[in-house]
Motif scaffolding. Sequence first.
Motif, PDB file in Angstrom:
ATOM      1  N   LEU A 115       0.861  -1.182   0.000  1.00  0.00           N
ATOM      2  CA  LEU A 115       0.000   0.000   0.000  1.00  0.00           C
ATOM      3  C   LEU A 115       0.900   1.236   0.000  1.00  0.00           C
ATOM      4  CD1 LEU A 115       0.205   1.225   3.163  1.00  0.00           C
ATOM      5  CD2 LEU A 115      -1.296  -0.737   3.570  1.00  0.00           C
ATOM      6  N   THR A 116       0.306   2.382  -0.269  1.00  0.00           N
ATOM      7  CA  THR A 116       1.087   3.620  -0.273  1.00  0.00           C
ATOM      8  C   THR A 116       0.738   4.451   0.939  1.00  0.00           C
ATOM      9  OG1 THR A 116       1.131   3.616  -2.674  1.00  0.00           O
ATOM     10  CG2 THR A 116       1.710   5.685  -1.598  1.00  0.00           C
ATOM     11  N   GLY A 117       1.733   4.638   1.781  1.00  0.00           N
ATOM     12  CA  GLY A 117       1.538   5.469   2.964  1.00  0.00           C
ATOM     13  C   GLY A 117       2.164   6.827   2.746  1.00  0.00           C
ATOM     14  N   GLU A 118       2.051   7.672   3.741  1.00  0.00           N
ATOM     15  CA  GLU A 118       2.629   9.013   3.658  1.00  0.00           C
ATOM     16  C   GLU A 118       3.603   9.233   4.790  1.00  0.00           C
ATOM     17  OE1 GLU A 118      -1.249  11.303   1.805  1.00  0.00           O
ATOM     18  OE2 GLU A 118      -0.451  11.892   3.755  1.00  0.00           O
ATOM     19  N   MET A 119       4.673   9.922   4.455  1.00  0.00           N
ATOM     20  CA  MET A 119       5.626  10.320   5.482  1.00  0.00           C
ATOM     21  C   MET A 119       5.698  11.838   5.433  1.00  0.00           C
ATOM     22  SD  MET A 119       9.662   9.472   5.875  1.00  0.00           S
ATOM     23  CE  MET A 119      10.234  10.929   5.029  1.00  0.00           C
ATOM     24  N   SER A 120       5.419  12.486   6.527  1.00  0.00           N
ATOM     25  CA  SER A 120       5.422  13.952   6.521  1.00  0.00           C
ATOM     26  C   SER A 120       6.823  14.484   6.664  1.00  0.00           C
ATOM     27  CB  SER A 120       4.586  14.484   7.698  1.00  0.00           C
ATOM     28  OG  SER A 120       3.282  14.013   7.587  1.00  0.00           O
ATOM     29  N   TYR A 121       7.087  15.594   5.998  1.00  0.00           N
ATOM     30  CA  TYR A 121       8.319  16.344   6.217  1.00  0.00           C
ATOM     31  C   TYR A 121       7.959  17.810   6.025  1.00  0.00           C
ATOM     32  CZ  TYR A 121       8.849  16.572   1.095  1.00  0.00           C
ATOM     33  OH  TYR A 121       8.645  16.793  -0.240  1.00  0.00           O
ATOM     34  N   GLY A 122       8.175  18.542   7.060  1.00  0.00           N
ATOM     35  CA  GLY A 122       7.759  19.954   7.043  1.00  0.00           C
ATOM     36  C   GLY A 122       6.264  20.010   6.847  1.00  0.00           C
ATOM     37  N   GLU A 123       5.846  20.855   5.918  1.00  0.00           N
ATOM     38  CA  GLU A 123       4.414  20.949   5.623  1.00  0.00           C
ATOM     39  C   GLU A 123       3.986  19.996   4.524  1.00  0.00           C
ATOM     40  OE1 GLU A 123       3.638  25.626   6.830  1.00  0.00           O
ATOM     41  OE2 GLU A 123       3.196  24.896   4.828  1.00  0.00           O
ATOM     42  N   LYS A 124       4.954  19.271   3.971  1.00  0.00           N
ATOM     43  CA  LYS A 124       4.628  18.394   2.835  1.00  0.00           C
ATOM     44  C   LYS A 124       4.634  16.944   3.286  1.00  0.00           C
ATOM     45  CE  LYS A 124       6.690  21.412  -0.551  1.00  0.00           C
ATOM     46  NZ  LYS A 124       7.647  21.543  -1.624  1.00  0.00           N
ATOM     47  N   HIS A 125       4.215  16.106   2.374  1.00  0.00           N
ATOM     48  CA  HIS A 125       4.340  14.681   2.665  1.00  0.00           C
ATOM     49  C   HIS A 125       4.893  13.949   1.446  1.00  0.00           C
ATOM     50  CE1 HIS A 125       0.170  14.722   0.923  1.00  0.00           C
ATOM     51  NE2 HIS A 125       0.663  13.670   0.293  1.00  0.00           N
ATOM     52  N   ASP A 156      -2.736  24.152  -3.756  1.00  0.00           N
ATOM     53  CA  ASP A 156      -3.759  24.013  -2.712  1.00  0.00           C
ATOM     54  C   ASP A 156      -4.093  22.556  -2.471  1.00  0.00           C
ATOM     55  OD1 ASP A 156      -5.523  26.865  -4.167  1.00  0.00           O
ATOM     56  OD2 ASP A 156      -3.820  26.772  -2.758  1.00  0.00           O
ATOM     57  N   ALA A 157      -4.127  21.788  -3.563  1.00  0.00           N
ATOM     58  CA  ALA A 157      -4.587  20.394  -3.449  1.00  0.00           C
ATOM     59  C   ALA A 157      -3.542  19.484  -2.812  1.00  0.00           C
ATOM     60  CB  ALA A 157      -4.959  19.873  -4.834  1.00  0.00           C
ATOM     61  N   GLU A 158      -2.298  19.898  -2.858  1.00  0.00           N
ATOM     62  CA  GLU A 158      -1.187  19.062  -2.367  1.00  0.00           C
ATOM     63  C   GLU A 158      -1.417  18.543  -0.953  1.00  0.00           C
ATOM     64  OE1 GLU A 158       2.899  20.562  -4.544  1.00  0.00           O
ATOM     65  OE2 GLU A 158       2.442  21.283  -2.534  1.00  0.00           O
ATOM     66  N   LYS A 159      -1.983  19.411  -0.120  1.00  0.00           N
ATOM     67  CA  LYS A 159      -2.071  19.066   1.315  1.00  0.00           C
ATOM     68  C   LYS A 159      -3.287  18.210   1.646  1.00  0.00           C
ATOM     69  CE  LYS A 159      -0.220  23.627   1.899  1.00  0.00           C
ATOM     70  NZ  LYS A 159      -0.733  24.934   1.644  1.00  0.00           N
ATOM     71  N   LEU A 160      -4.185  18.041   0.682  1.00  0.00           N
ATOM     72  CA  LEU A 160      -5.423  17.312   0.981  1.00  0.00           C
ATOM     73  C   LEU A 160      -5.128  15.831   1.199  1.00  0.00           C
ATOM     74  CD1 LEU A 160      -7.687  19.058  -1.667  1.00  0.00           C
ATOM     75  CD2 LEU A 160      -7.665  19.453   0.816  1.00  0.00           C
ATOM     76  N   SER A 161      -5.793  15.249   2.164  1.00  0.00           N
ATOM     77  CA  SER A 161      -5.469  13.875   2.579  1.00  0.00           C
ATOM     78  C   SER A 161      -5.839  12.844   1.509  1.00  0.00           C
ATOM     79  CB  SER A 161      -6.192  13.538   3.878  1.00  0.00           C
ATOM     80  OG  SER A 161      -7.590  13.661   3.658  1.00  0.00           O
ATOM     81  N   TYR A 162      -6.811  13.161   0.651  1.00  0.00           N
ATOM     82  CA  TYR A 162      -7.250  12.180  -0.334  1.00  0.00           C
ATOM     83  C   TYR A 162      -6.548  12.356  -1.690  1.00  0.00           C
ATOM     84  CZ  TYR A 162     -10.272  16.248  -1.141  1.00  0.00           C
ATOM     85  OH  TYR A 162     -10.743  17.520  -1.325  1.00  0.00           O
ATOM     86  N   VAL A 163      -5.605  13.336  -1.713  1.00  0.00           N
ATOM     87  CA  VAL A 163      -4.877  13.581  -2.972  1.00  0.00           C
ATOM     88  C   VAL A 163      -3.570  12.799  -2.968  1.00  0.00           C
ATOM     89  CG1 VAL A 163      -3.572  15.333  -4.258  1.00  0.00           C
ATOM     90  CG2 VAL A 163      -5.896  15.834  -3.461  1.00  0.00           C
ATOM     91  N   ASN A 164      -3.358  12.049  -4.013  1.00  0.00           N
ATOM     92  CA  ASN A 164      -2.145  11.241  -4.160  1.00  0.00           C
ATOM     93  C   ASN A 164      -0.995  12.077  -4.729  1.00  0.00           C
ATOM     94  OD1 ASN A 164      -0.522   8.934  -4.227  1.00  0.00           O
ATOM     95  ND2 ASN A 164      -1.109   8.491  -6.337  1.00  0.00           N
TER      96      ASN A 164
END
Lengths: 784, 233
Positions: free
Chosen positions: A89-99, A625-633
């Motif tokens: 699966l694809t998870g997210e790793m946060s760094y700063g304000e990005k993931h 704007d869309a980058e930070k949305l949780s459902y955006v890949n």
Amino acid sequence: MLYLMKKMLRDLWNMKVQFIAVFLMSLFAIFLYAGLEGVWYGMLDYGEEWLEESNTADAWVQGHGIKEEDVQKINGLSGVENVQAVSSLTGEMSYGEKHSNVLLMASNVNEISMPETVQGESYLPKGDGIWLYEEFSKEHRIRPGDVIRIEYGGREVELEVQGTLLSPEYLSYTGTPSSLMPDHLQYGYGYISLDSMQRLTGAVPEYNQIKIRYESLKDDNEETSERFAEDKKAIRSGAEEELGAAYAAYFERSDFKGISDFTDKFRQLRSMTVLFSAVLILLAMLTMQTTMKRMIEIQRSQIGTLKALGYQNWKIRLHYLLYGFWVSLLGGIAGLFAAPPTISEALLSLQKKFYSVPEWRVRNSIISYVILAGVVLLCSATALWASRRGTQGMPVFTMREEPPKKRGKIFAERFTGFWNMLSYEWKWTLRATAQNKARMIIGIIGIAGSTALLMDSVGLYDSLNYVNERLYGTQFDYGARISLKAEATEEDREELYERTNGDVQWVQENSVDIRTSKSRSNAVIQIYGDGYFIHLEDADGNRVALSNEGAAVSEKLAKELNVRENDALQLRIAGQNSYMTVKVEHIVSVAAPQGVFLSSAFWEMSGGTFRPNVLFTREASTSKDAEKLSYVNESTTLAEQLEQADEATSSVLVVIIMLMAGAFLLSTIILYNLGILSFTERSREYATLKVIGYRDREIKSFIRHDNMLQLFAGLLMGVPAGHFLLGVHIGLASTGTFAYTPYLRLPSLGLILTAICALTFLVNASVSRKALTLNMVEALKSVE
Amino acid sequence: MEYLNFQNVKRTYQTGNDEVRALCGVSFDIKEKQFAVILGPSGSGKSTLLNLLGGMDRSDGGQIVMDGMDITGFSGAKLTDYRRTDVGFVFQFYNLIPTLNAYENVNMAARIGRNPFEAAEMMKAVGLEKRMKHFPAEMSGGELQRVAIARALVKNPKILLCDEPTGALDSETGKMILSLLKRMSREYGKTVVIVTHNAAIAPAADKVIRLKDGKIEGIQVNDNPISMEQVVW
């Protein structure tokens, strides 16, 4: 033979300009071949070695909810040696304000596609913690022992980094199918245990991939190969049948992106190597031929004297053969030694931007040495052939000047009216050409070859840029492209839509399994909702609108599947239970993606459900704007994609510049060499003109006419040859993902033609200077 | 002053570390319309003398005056003009352009002359009106030399210089060529200077200048030169 050796060394010195030309041609031909081969063969050699050592999968079955018994069934298929099930699966790793997106893979065993540990502990499938992709770790400055946080579906786990590694399945890892370049900050992969995955997801992990190793061929003959090919087809069908609704797609190494991108690259480099080297070797031979022929002519009396003294013909011929042998051998060896530390290393360092392997090698195969031997053999044979005529006959005739050739009217003289209109310069040039066709032909081939090489190298650059501009500007002209995660809901889509100004187009993009009566393949399917951000064109450049009558198929895919308009395709999207039959309405010329394109209306009419997972918007700012949305890949702009594509193109720029430099050097050498030979042949005539009282500019005019004829004929041949060469090259450069179209901008062609003309005139000026400073007395000394 | 005047002319060639003194202070003169022969063995400097006279080479000392022009100090461009308008040169081995036919070889020179004769007329004068379209490869030695003579004369030069014009020919043909040269010099009123090692033609010349080792050995004037037909080769 000692004295003949001394003679040879002195002759080489006296005609050093011409022999340096042959030396340089041999050097450059081998330098280019060995330099490029050092890269692609190194990639191939190490790549194959690593894939073998790591027991890399031969095929992958993608699906969902795959059970253990399914895995065993597939293991039981004839031709399957071993399988390994994976949950990913694809998870997210946060760094700063990005993931960053991290592809997590978990398996019970590590028997197939075993990753190579770079730092830290060796990978253990059941071990705690995570083993991260080495490049990703470097980019984020993560070291073994660090703890990272991974999020998935609102849940979060902390994992200690046990080590870093490289996967043989991801020789090229771009993160998404649409990306062309790796982005190690944004995309990575990691190996975790099934337990860790369960902690992350909150549920027992399901397998969604099965890696397959085929049984190896025991006897490599035609019969077993054919049976093996049949077995592979049967495994594919068997896997589909066994998995049923769980089946999504099947990939072999040739279409598994992480491996195929790598193999496509070295195939691309290999094709360039062969094409260009062949042209350069041919021109080296031609240069040798003209040089030796001239030398033999000058040394007629010497040859006659040697014969009169009692030297056998074979000794004399061997003596002249050695000119070709030594010059080409020294040039070739110099090229062979110079290539690896220069051009190979430079190209290799470029490849490191795109690919990740544990070890980079510059390696030359035996073919480099065979090519060297071939060049030496050909140049020696050419020298021998040139000397053959000079050594024939009795000494008394050889010692005399060659009698003038019998003459008749040349073809052009038959048109009396036209002939009488010609100036003396043209008459002289045309008759001299008719009398010495070989030299003129070689000059024409030299110019034609250089023009073709220049058109090919510049055309390659233009074609790659053209495709990029067409793809990200004409075919697609959105401002931003936002792709959603697989688990995005209808509410998520609505929320995303609300954030835009309404000027959007929804797209469903999936991988698709395609079947026809004759073939089978994996590709991409794009289903377009209402909107105007995509513009498809056919091969003639006419716009194609997606209708409710059928689908459009990319040209490359259509060729691969062997389908034409009005043929039928069976499509099965990942997650679908069955195949859907559609008619091919259009064949479209697209660079990427290679796949099938339909309108959502047609898709729904055919029984499908439109579930868009990509949004095109007019405003590029939507991407940020869309980058930070949780459902955006992934969220990117057209400009960013174009930039990425241009950067991918830059990897061949070094080769292009090298080829252009080679083409110039080549044409300079050949033209200058031929100019000098022509001057030497006609030195008495030029001296005679000077004695008669011809002025400098009048004599230059004679020389210029000779070059003009050669130039004109050379360009006439070279332009279509360049067009052909570019077409072949671009065809070879196209990969599974990208289909390039040969394209040469008109200004580029203009520049090439101007450059060749300028070069010709420069060489002409240089040769003219020799004629003008000719010593009349020396040139006209009586000959016995 | 005579039409052609050589005054203490010197020419030295440097070959490696050696010096070759081709002419060591040569002085002589030739009248207008004279048929002069420069005799000497191989290496005597006669070709060097002819090359200096023809503006193909420069002297290292002395003075060369032709029809009142001191050509010694001429620049390269001026020497080209001198060769273009005032000199006609005939070589031992013809030096015709092999890719032009006989007429074209002659016309090549005519088209640059200041006041040339017609090329066809000159071809007729040397007896080759039927061979105009033939190429050098299709002609005999005698015919080739006649074309060369036509080419030299068609420019209507002041002086005709011939370097061993019969050196590559048999005796009969050689005599024929020399007769032609003498006839042309009389008919067209040209000063002719022939360089040769063949002493047999000395009695047929108006003036004979003998060279040896770069120096004048003797100058002889024939008040009653014999005809070329009477020359015993």
